[in-house]
Write a protein that holds these residues in place. Structure first.
Motif, mmCIF file in Angstrom:
data_model
loop_
_atom_site.group_PDB
_atom_site.id
_atom_site.type_symbol
_atom_site.label_atom_id
_atom_site.label_comp_id
_atom_site.label_asym_id
_atom_site.label_seq_id
_atom_site.Cartn_x
_atom_site.Cartn_y
_atom_site.Cartn_z
ATOM 1 N N CYS A 53 -7.098 2.109 4.220
ATOM 2 C CA CYS A 53 -6.519 3.447 4.070
ATOM 3 C C CYS A 53 -7.471 4.349 3.279
ATOM 4 O O CYS A 53 -7.630 5.530 3.597
ATOM 5 C CB CYS A 53 -5.162 3.378 3.357
ATOM 6 S SG CYS A 53 -3.852 2.850 4.472
ATOM 7 N N CYS A 93 -4.599 0.583 0.114
ATOM 8 C CA CYS A 93 -5.425 -0.527 0.589
ATOM 9 C C CYS A 93 -6.798 0.020 1.011
ATOM 10 O O CYS A 93 -6.940 1.223 1.249
ATOM 11 C CB CYS A 93 -4.746 -1.257 1.750
ATOM 12 S SG CYS A 93 -4.775 -0.341 3.295
ATOM 13 N N SER A 109 0.347 4.172 1.315
ATOM 14 C CA SER A 109 0.358 5.049 2.495
ATOM 15 C C SER A 109 1.617 4.861 3.305
ATOM 16 O O SER A 109 2.060 3.732 3.504
ATOM 17 C CB SER A 109 -0.812 4.739 3.426
ATOM 18 O OG SER A 109 -2.005 4.939 2.777
ATOM 19 N N CYS A 161 1.928 2.154 6.348
ATOM 20 C CA CYS A 161 0.956 1.063 6.240
ATOM 21 C C CYS A 161 1.668 -0.173 5.706
ATOM 22 O O CYS A 161 2.372 -0.106 4.714
ATOM 23 C CB CYS A 161 -0.195 1.452 5.318
ATOM 24 S SG CYS A 161 -1.388 0.116 5.111
ATOM 25 N N CYS A 201 0.854 -1.202 0.000
ATOM 26 C CA CYS A 201 0.000 0.000 0.000
ATOM 27 C C CYS A 201 0.883 1.243 0.000
ATOM 28 O O CYS A 201 1.935 1.261 0.624
ATOM 29 C CB CYS A 201 -0.907 -0.013 1.241
ATOM 30 S SG CYS A 201 -1.731 1.543 1.598
ATOM 31 N N ALA A 210 0.118 -3.024 4.813
ATOM 32 C CA ALA A 210 -0.762 -3.912 4.057
ATOM 33 C C ALA A 210 -0.280 -4.058 2.618
ATOM 34 O O ALA A 210 0.390 -3.178 2.079
ATOM 35 C CB ALA A 210 -2.179 -3.360 4.078
HETATM 36 ZN ZN LIG Z 1 -2.899 1.039 3.622
#
Ligand SMILES: [Zn+2]
Ligand SMILES: [Zn+2]
Ligand SMILES: [Zn+2]
Length: 435
Positions: free
Chosen positions: A31, A28, A9, A12, A7, A14
């Motif tokens: 987010c 993701c 961000s 993050c 992801c 993920a």
């Molecule tokens: Zn994320």
């Protein structure tokens, strides 16, 4: 196997599928949702308006109409609260204003807003002791088969009462509510009818869960063995008010009445010290009509155990209150350690005092109206069904003598402690209810 992509961000961890990347631009779903929420909140903060519905309104009736009206929740509108609450406004109503509000409630009923109508009528009856019009309001409620709350019919004239009695014979669906409304009227004719039903159970009573005569407990009375009405509460109702702490010390010098002090006795079930819920001098106006035996009225209980069953105390004009040998330990009690227990509620007691003037007997009947419930005398604020303990010494239903609302005692407190006295003044009892 499809390769997962981290992801975009910052921070993050993920990973997402390429299909998601296409949809979200590399973020993701959690987010994406968090961002949407933030944007929405920022939008709300920026576009929110404050609306003062009371601006320029001075007429109490108009103010109350606004207060009672329900408005759908709109995150973009913040309503300015009025400077005083409903209870206070109802207090300020003149007879003419109360009449206008009753007429407005009737309008709501005709516009099919049954709840809006009964909310206003209940406030008028409870806060203002207002007599509803038999030919107007009660006749219309009856015509529309609105039987709840039954207390609205309390002072119904004979013709309305007779129509309710007729309806009862044939209306199986509303029979519970009709019996309650009739109990609230509770006049001689109705007492006589309940007596007849006790002697000869009517056919329709088979469908009920309890015998008709027990409905009267909800209206605060019962039939005696010889078929008379016996009230289980007292008409005088004095609010137990809260004063601000600066006044409290001056007041505590030699109080005629004190609340929530620690007893020297311990609970025989859990070992914690008992609490003196109230201690009122027998001369105090609030207990004038109560069967007080001796110099003072004192109600002690175990704050913990009385939540699970009645706690009886034997009263003695010389020795005060003693744990009764008749007490029966409830089937369940929580594990407690008297050492660990915080008794912060004891400090709240110093802030209570009895109002100088009595208020309406039925002031706090309706729990959902959120009235100031702590009181001496009056009619109880049942949260569950009404229950009057049987006195273990004389086997009569005990009389309600007051209640303390725990919401006014502790910050996150809830529920009500109800206090009862034996009609001969030999025993007190405490019960607790909560939602
Ligand atoms: Zn994320
Ligand atoms: Zn206890
Ligand atoms: Zn008794």
């Amino acid at each position: 196997m499809t390769e997962r992509i981290p992801c975009k961000s910052e921070g993050c961890s993920a990973t997402i599928l390429p299909a998601t990347v296409q949809k979200t631009g590399g973020y993701c779903m959690p987010c994406v949702q968090a961002k949407e929420r933030q944007e929405w909140q920022a939008y709300v903060m920026k576009n929110r308006t404050t609306v003062d519905l009371y601006a320029g309104v001075t007429d109490s009736v108009e103010l109350l109409k606004i207060m009672h009206a329900s408005r759908p929740h709109d995150p973009l509108i913040v309503y300015t609260p009025y400077k005083s609450g409903k209870e206070e406004l109802y207090h300020s109503l003149s007879g003419e204003e109360a009449g206008r509000l009753e007429a407005y409630a009737l309008e709501l009923l005709r516009a099919e807003d049954e709840d809006g109508c009964t909310d206003i009528l209940m406030s008028l009856v409870c806060y203002n002791n207002w007599l509803l019009s038999g030919t107007g309001t009660l006749a219309e409620l009856l015509r529309r088969e609105v039987y709840h709350p039954g207390i609205l019919y309390k002072d119904a004239p004979a013709d309305i009462r007779n129509l309710l009695l007729e309806q009862l014979e044939t209306d199986g669906e509303n029979r519970n509510l009709l019996l309650l409304a009739l109990s609230w009227i509770g006049d001689e004719v109705i007492v006589e009818r309940f007596r007849e039903w006790r002697e000869q159970m009517p056919d329709w009573a088979e469908e009920l869960h309890i015998a008709p005569e027990w409905y009267t407990h909800e209206a605060g009375w019962e039939l005696t063995a010889d078929g008379k009405r016996r009230d289980l509460f007292y008409l005088d109702n004095y609010a137990v008010e809260k004063i601000n702490p600066s006044e409290a010390t001056a007041y505590a010098e030699e109080p005629e009445a004190s609340f929530l002090t620690e007893s020297r006795q311990n609970c025989e079930w859990c070992g914690s010290p008992l609490t003196v819920l109230l201690d009122i001098h027998a001369d105090h106006p609030s207990v004038q009509h109560l069967p007080v035996n001796g110099q003072k009225l004192q109600v002690q209980t175990c704050i913990i155990c009385s939540c699970y069953g009645p706690v009886f105390m034997e009263l003695d004009s010389l020795q005060g209150a003693r744990w009764s040998a008749f007490n029966r330990k409830p089937g369940y009690l929580p594990e407690t350690d008297p050492e660990e227990e915080r008794r912060e509620y004891l400090s709240a007691g110093k802030q209570f005092r009895i109002a100088e003037k009595a208020r309406n007997t039925y002031y706090a009947v309706q729990w959902t109206m959120e009235p100031w419930a702590s009181q001496i005398g009056g009619y109880p604020t049942w949260i569950q069904n009404g229950e009057y303990p049987l006195c273990p010494c004389c086997s009569q239903s005990m009389h309600f003598i007051g209640q303390l609302d725990w919401e006014a005692v502790e910050e996150y407190g809830e529920g009500i402690y109800y206090m009862f006295l034996c009609p001969e003044g030999r025993m007190s009892a405490t019960l607790f209810q909560q939602s």
